[in-house]
Write a protein that holds these residues in place. Structure first.
Motif, short mmCIF file in Angstrom:
data_model
loop_
_atom_site.label_atom_id
_atom_site.label_comp_id
_atom_site.label_asym_id
_atom_site.label_seq_id
_atom_site.Cartn_x
_atom_site.Cartn_y
_atom_site.Cartn_z
N PHE A 119 0.84 -1.20 0.00
CA PHE A 119 0.00 0.00 0.00
C PHE A 119 0.88 1.26 0.00
O PHE A 119 0.65 2.19 -0.78
N VAL A 120 1.89 1.27 0.87
CA VAL A 120 2.80 2.42 0.96
C VAL A 120 3.56 2.59 -0.35
O VAL A 120 3.71 3.71 -0.85
N ALA A 121 4.02 1.46 -0.93
CA ALA A 121 4.79 1.51 -2.18
C ALA A 121 3.97 2.15 -3.30
O ALA A 121 4.48 3.00 -4.05
N ALA A 122 2.69 1.76 -3.39
CA ALA A 122 1.82 2.33 -4.42
C ALA A 122 1.62 3.83 -4.18
O ALA A 122 1.62 4.64 -5.12
N ARG A 123 1.46 4.19 -2.90
CA ARG A 123 1.20 5.57 -2.53
C ARG A 123 2.44 6.44 -2.76
O ARG A 123 2.35 7.55 -3.29
N TYR A 124 3.61 5.92 -2.34
CA TYR A 124 4.85 6.71 -2.42
C TYR A 124 5.45 6.73 -3.82
O TYR A 124 6.48 7.37 -4.03
N ALA A 125 4.81 6.05 -4.79
CA ALA A 125 5.24 6.20 -6.17
C ALA A 125 5.02 7.66 -6.60
O ALA A 125 5.73 8.18 -7.45
N ASN A 126 4.04 8.30 -5.99
CA ASN A 126 3.78 9.72 -6.22
C ASN A 126 4.49 10.56 -5.15
O ASN A 126 4.15 10.48 -3.97
N PRO A 127 5.48 11.36 -5.56
CA PRO A 127 6.25 12.13 -4.56
C PRO A 127 5.41 13.13 -3.78
O PRO A 127 5.80 13.55 -2.69
N LEU A 128 4.25 13.51 -4.33
CA LEU A 128 3.40 14.47 -3.60
C LEU A 128 2.87 13.87 -2.30
O LEU A 128 2.68 14.60 -1.32
N TRP A 129 2.66 12.54 -2.25
CA TRP A 129 2.23 11.90 -0.99
C TRP A 129 3.36 11.90 0.03
O TRP A 129 3.13 12.00 1.23
N ARG A 130 4.61 11.80 -0.46
CA ARG A 130 5.75 11.89 0.46
C ARG A 130 5.80 13.30 1.05
O ARG A 130 6.05 13.48 2.24
N LEU A 131 5.54 14.30 0.19
CA LEU A 131 5.52 15.69 0.66
C LEU A 131 4.39 15.89 1.68
O LEU A 131 4.59 16.51 2.73
N PHE A 132 3.21 15.35 1.38
CA PHE A 132 2.06 15.42 2.29
C PHE A 132 2.44 14.85 3.66
O PHE A 132 2.22 15.48 4.69
N ASP A 133 3.05 13.65 3.64
CA ASP A 133 3.42 13.00 4.90
C ASP A 133 4.54 13.74 5.62
O ASP A 133 4.59 13.77 6.85
N TRP A 134 5.46 14.35 4.84
CA TRP A 134 6.56 15.09 5.47
C TRP A 134 6.02 16.36 6.14
O TRP A 134 6.49 16.74 7.22
N LEU A 135 5.05 17.02 5.50
CA LEU A 135 4.42 18.19 6.12
C LEU A 135 3.70 17.78 7.41
O LEU A 135 3.79 18.47 8.44
N LEU A 136 2.99 16.64 7.34
CA LEU A 136 2.31 16.12 8.52
C LEU A 136 3.30 15.87 9.66
O LEU A 136 3.08 16.26 10.80
N LEU A 137 4.43 15.23 9.30
CA LEU A 137 5.49 14.94 10.28
C LEU A 137 6.05 16.22 10.88
O LEU A 137 6.10 16.37 12.10
N THR A 138 6.46 17.15 10.02
CA THR A 138 7.16 18.35 10.47
C THR A 138 6.24 19.28 11.27
O THR A 138 6.59 19.71 12.38
N ILE A 139 5.06 19.56 10.72
CA ILE A 139 4.15 20.49 11.40
C ILE A 139 3.61 19.85 12.67
O ILE A 139 3.55 20.48 13.72
N GLY A 140 3.24 18.54 12.60
CA GLY A 140 2.71 17.84 13.77
C GLY A 140 3.73 17.75 14.89
O GLY A 140 3.41 18.01 16.05
N LEU A 141 4.97 17.39 14.54
CA LEU A 141 6.01 17.22 15.56
C LEU A 141 6.38 18.55 16.21
O LEU A 141 6.52 18.63 17.44
N THR A 142 6.50 19.63 15.42
CA THR A 142 6.87 20.92 16.00
C THR A 142 5.72 21.49 16.85
O THR A 142 5.96 22.05 17.92
N HIS A 143 4.48 21.31 16.39
CA HIS A 143 3.31 21.75 17.17
C HIS A 143 3.26 20.98 18.50
O HIS A 143 3.09 21.58 19.56
N GLY A 144 3.46 19.66 18.43
CA GLY A 144 3.42 18.82 19.63
C GLY A 144 4.57 19.10 20.58
O GLY A 144 4.37 19.16 21.80
N MET A 145 5.78 19.28 20.04
CA MET A 145 6.93 19.53 20.90
C MET A 145 6.86 20.93 21.52
O MET A 145 7.33 21.14 22.64
N ASN A 146 6.23 21.88 20.81
CA ASN A 146 6.02 23.20 21.41
C ASN A 146 5.04 23.06 22.59
O ASN A 146 5.21 23.73 23.62
N GLY A 147 4.06 22.16 22.43
CA GLY A 147 3.14 21.88 23.53
C GLY A 147 3.86 21.27 24.72
O GLY A 147 3.62 21.65 25.87
N LEU A 148 4.78 20.33 24.44
CA LEU A 148 5.56 19.70 25.51
C LEU A 148 6.42 20.74 26.23
O LEU A 148 6.56 20.73 27.45
#
Lengths: 142, 133
Positions: free
Chosen positions: A57-86
């Motif tokens: 499933f991931v292989a099919a999804r990550y064939a499109n680099p835009l999904w990698r970008l989507f997930d990287w934004l989720l990772l970066t924004i989510g982690l910084t928002h959460g760590m600022n909360g911590l």
């Protein structure tokens, strides 16, 4: 309530400019996460069952680099928002100067480690060769 | 007027849900990193999320995310909308209702793969009883 009384009073740090930035960052990243996280939940729990979010499933999804970008934004924004909360939690509940330095350092190291681990995983995931064995489409763990 | 009122609970739930989501995010980054070890290892990790207990925890997490998202909107309305502070209490009620309303269909989708088994588990004993076996 007396056990909690040591948590009362103003925060120990007063770095004004950074706190203002933090206040805006919570709100701007929060609006972005509202869209990104709810879409992520829809794609992973409504459109697909979690048992089918396999390697194939991931292989099919990550064939499109835009999904990698989507997930990287989720990772970066989510982690910084959460760590600022911590950081705010440490600010509110840890008052001893030595412990504050220790906890803030641990939080900083955690932010770096998880950001690196997530980013490396996203970037290095290979586009599989045609006909490669990617495992089953869905798994059964029950 | 703050302690024990909706303002305190909304604040406390926001902290607890935020911390819970952050702890799950750490776990999630680690389980996704198993991708680097290939299909066999990664799919073993995914098998864990198919467990009933993992699905229950997923639903609790989805509930926490929904609350945190809706209450975040409430906080921004208090900050940026002129009448936000005046309606904060009724907005808290709306946040709670929305969280539950959206969590119900989410629960259906999270537990959907278990439903055929669940119906079989309820219906089969009844049919065997009525057929006298």
């Amino acid at each position: 309530m007396s056990a909690f009384s040591k948590f009362y009073g103003s925060r120990s740090s007063n770095s004004g400019a950074f706190e203002t930035f933090s206040w805006y960052y919570f709100r701007i990243s929060g609006v972005l996460l509202l869209v990104l996280v709810l879409l992520h939940l829809f794609f992973m729990h409504v459109q697909t069952d979690v048992a089918c979010t396999t390697y194939a499933f991931v292989a099919a999804r990550y064939a499109n680099p835009l999904w990698r970008l989507f997930d990287w934004l989720l990772l970066t924004i989510g982690l910084t928002h959460g760590m600022n909360g911590l950081r705010v939690l440490i600010d509110d509940y840890v008052h001893t100067p030595g412990r504050r330095v220790l906890f803030m350092s641990i939080a900083g190291v955690l932010l770096l480690i998880f950001f690196m681990l997530g980013t490396i995983t996203l970037i290095t995931f290979p586009v599989p060769a045609a006909g490669a064995n990617l495992g089953s489409a869905c798994v059964r763990g029950r | 007027m703050y302690k024990g009122q909706s303002g305190m609970w909304s604040w406390l739930f926001h902290r607890i849900s935020g911390l819970a989501i952050l702890i799950f995010l750490f776990l999630h980054i680690v389980d996704i990193s198993l991708l680097s070890f290939g299909p066999t290892v990664y799919n073993h990790g995914i098998e864990l999320f198919d467990q009933i207990i993992a699905r229950l925890l997923s639903l609790a997490l989805i509930g926490a995310v929904l609350y945190h998202a809706f209450n975040g909107v409430r906080i921004m309305l208090i900050d940026f909308w002129k009448k936000g502070a005046r309606y904060q209490k009724s907005m808290f009620a709306i946040v709670m209702v929305l969280t539950i309303l959206v969590a119900i269909p989410a629960a259906y989708f999270v537990f959907k793969p278990l439903l055929p088994n669940f119906f079989a588990w309820v219906v089969q004993p009844l049919t065997t009883m009525s057929s006298g076996k």
